[in-house]
Design a protein around this motif. Structure first.
Motif, PDB file in Angstrom:
ATOM      1  N   GLY A 198      -8.194 -17.098   0.961  1.00  0.00           N
ATOM      2  CA  GLY A 198      -9.556 -17.602   0.850  1.00  0.00           C
ATOM      3  C   GLY A 198      -9.779 -18.376  -0.427  1.00  0.00           C
ATOM      4  O   GLY A 198     -10.913 -18.729  -0.755  1.00  0.00           O
ATOM      5  N   CYS A 200      -8.343 -21.386  -1.257  1.00  0.00           N
ATOM      6  CA  CYS A 200      -8.162 -22.838  -1.157  1.00  0.00           C
ATOM      7  C   CYS A 200      -9.039 -23.407  -0.050  1.00  0.00           C
ATOM      8  O   CYS A 200      -8.913 -23.021   1.118  1.00  0.00           O
ATOM      9  CB  CYS A 200      -6.693 -23.164  -0.882  1.00  0.00           C
ATOM     10  N   GLU A 201      -9.909 -24.350  -0.415  1.00  0.00           N
ATOM     11  CA  GLU A 201     -10.802 -24.966   0.559  1.00  0.00           C
ATOM     12  C   GLU A 201     -10.167 -26.170   1.258  1.00  0.00           C
ATOM     13  O   GLU A 201     -10.662 -26.608   2.297  1.00  0.00           O
ATOM     14  CB  GLU A 201     -12.099 -25.397  -0.123  1.00  0.00           C
ATOM     15  N   SER A 205      -7.308 -21.043   6.428  1.00  0.00           N
ATOM     16  CA  SER A 205      -7.168 -19.685   5.895  1.00  0.00           C
ATOM     17  C   SER A 205      -5.791 -19.095   6.146  1.00  0.00           C
ATOM     18  O   SER A 205      -5.370 -18.170   5.454  1.00  0.00           O
ATOM     19  CB  SER A 205      -8.228 -18.775   6.511  1.00  0.00           C
ATOM     20  N   CYS A 208      -1.798 -21.997   2.889  1.00  0.00           N
ATOM     21  CA  CYS A 208      -2.070 -22.913   1.781  1.00  0.00           C
ATOM     22  C   CYS A 208      -0.767 -23.574   1.352  1.00  0.00           C
ATOM     23  O   CYS A 208       0.111 -22.935   0.779  1.00  0.00           O
ATOM     24  CB  CYS A 208      -2.689 -22.166   0.603  1.00  0.00           C
ATOM     25  N   CYS A 236      -3.413 -30.849  -0.837  1.00  0.00           N
ATOM     26  CA  CYS A 236      -3.384 -29.649  -1.671  1.00  0.00           C
ATOM     27  C   CYS A 236      -2.026 -29.489  -2.346  1.00  0.00           C
ATOM     28  O   CYS A 236      -1.945 -29.173  -3.532  1.00  0.00           O
ATOM     29  CB  CYS A 236      -3.700 -28.424  -0.813  1.00  0.00           C
TER      30      CYS A 236
END
Length: 289
Positions: A198, A200-201, A205, A208, A236
């Motif tokens: 939770g 990394c936006e 989910s 990452c 990311c």
């Protein structure tokens, strides 16, 4: 015993199966499970024992799978085995429920309602076309003794494994970081999340990519890192790259369209590419530099 209890027992059994199932990527094997941690991945991230004897700076080439190695999105491709209306209804839920929930439901419907087993799913995946020139890029990178290749993908181990074996390139990759999957005794393919995060936006989910790449960089093994991808969850990972590293962004796809807005977030060198032939031309001089 109620339905919920039965379902929990079923999931736990599947997790135990995944924990006991080993996937071989060349001579080194590593276990995968729903709660797979990066430290376990790193312990298995090797291309045979011969690398332990090599000295000097090394390069990591981390590559996405969907629309980077293969031309299509593997989840959407497999969903085409469903009737058109059913497939479209499921696709409308992707934004709300996410890609992992989407493919889990697709595989469930294929097996339960349409009697499509893992062999048929695997056959479709094996027929997915490669991005033009990408097989040559992968093979050329693998021939360089200083380069370790890995895949970082939000697809799953069953799809990726089927495709790599079809082209006899599974042995070229030191590791594959993706959602774990297994074939159940019934013939249904089960896909579980790589993790539950939770923090990394930018990423879903279940996975990452940035955390994966950061752990590999922090291992201290790699003087330079090359990351190849096309979508926003690849951003990311690319944000973790250093000035001497290279982000290779595919033109005409999601991330390239947002490059103007996010380009300042990248500290590394950026190159853009249309297909494997162009990527080879632009990237290889940087590998040997």
């Amino acid at each position: 015993m109620c339905f919920v209890d039965l379902y929990v027992l079923y999931v736990n059994e599947c997790v135990l199966i995944l924990k006991s199932k080993l996937f071989v990527f060349h001579t080194k094997m590593f276990a995968i499970s729903r709660s797979l941690r990066m430290s376990r991945c790193l312990s298995g991230f090797r291309r045979g024992l011969s690398l332990s004897c090599q000295s000097g700076p090394r390069i990591l080439a981390a590559i996405d799978f969907d629309r980077t190695i293969v031309e299509e999105d593997s989840y959407l491709a497999v969903s085409r085995l469903l009737p058109t209306r059913q497939r479209q209804e499921l696709q409308e839920q992707i934004r709300k429920s996410g890609w992992l929930a989407f493919i889990a439901r697709v595989l469930q419907l294929l097996h339960g309602e349409h009697k499509v087993n893992s062999a048929s799913v695997g056959m479709l995946v094996r027929r997915l076309p490669a991005v033009p020139g990408m097989l040559r890029v992968v093979r050329r990178l693998a021939r360089n003794p200083k380069v370790d290749l890995c895949i970082v993908s939000d697809a799953n181990s069953f799809f990726i494994g089927e495709w790599l074996r079809e082209y006899a390139i599974e042995c070229l990759f030191a590791g594959v970081f993706t959602n774990p999957a297994c074939v159940q005794s019934s013939g249904e393919v089960l896909v579980l999340p790589y993790e539950e995060q939770g923090h990394c936006e930018l990423c879903p989910s279940n996975f990452c990519k940035g955390a994966v790449l950061e752990e590999l960089i922090c291992s201290g093994k790699y003087e330079r890192v090359i990351y190849v991808g096309d979508s926003c969850n690849d951003l990311c990972a690319m944000k973790r790259l250093r000035e001497k590293d290279v982000a290779c962004i595919r033109r005409g796809f999601e991330l390239f369209g947002k490059l103007a807005a996010h380009g300042r977030d990248l500290n590394c060198h950026v190159l853009t590419w249309r297909d494997g032939h162009e990527l080879e031309e632009l990237l290889m001089p940087k590998i040997v530099a």
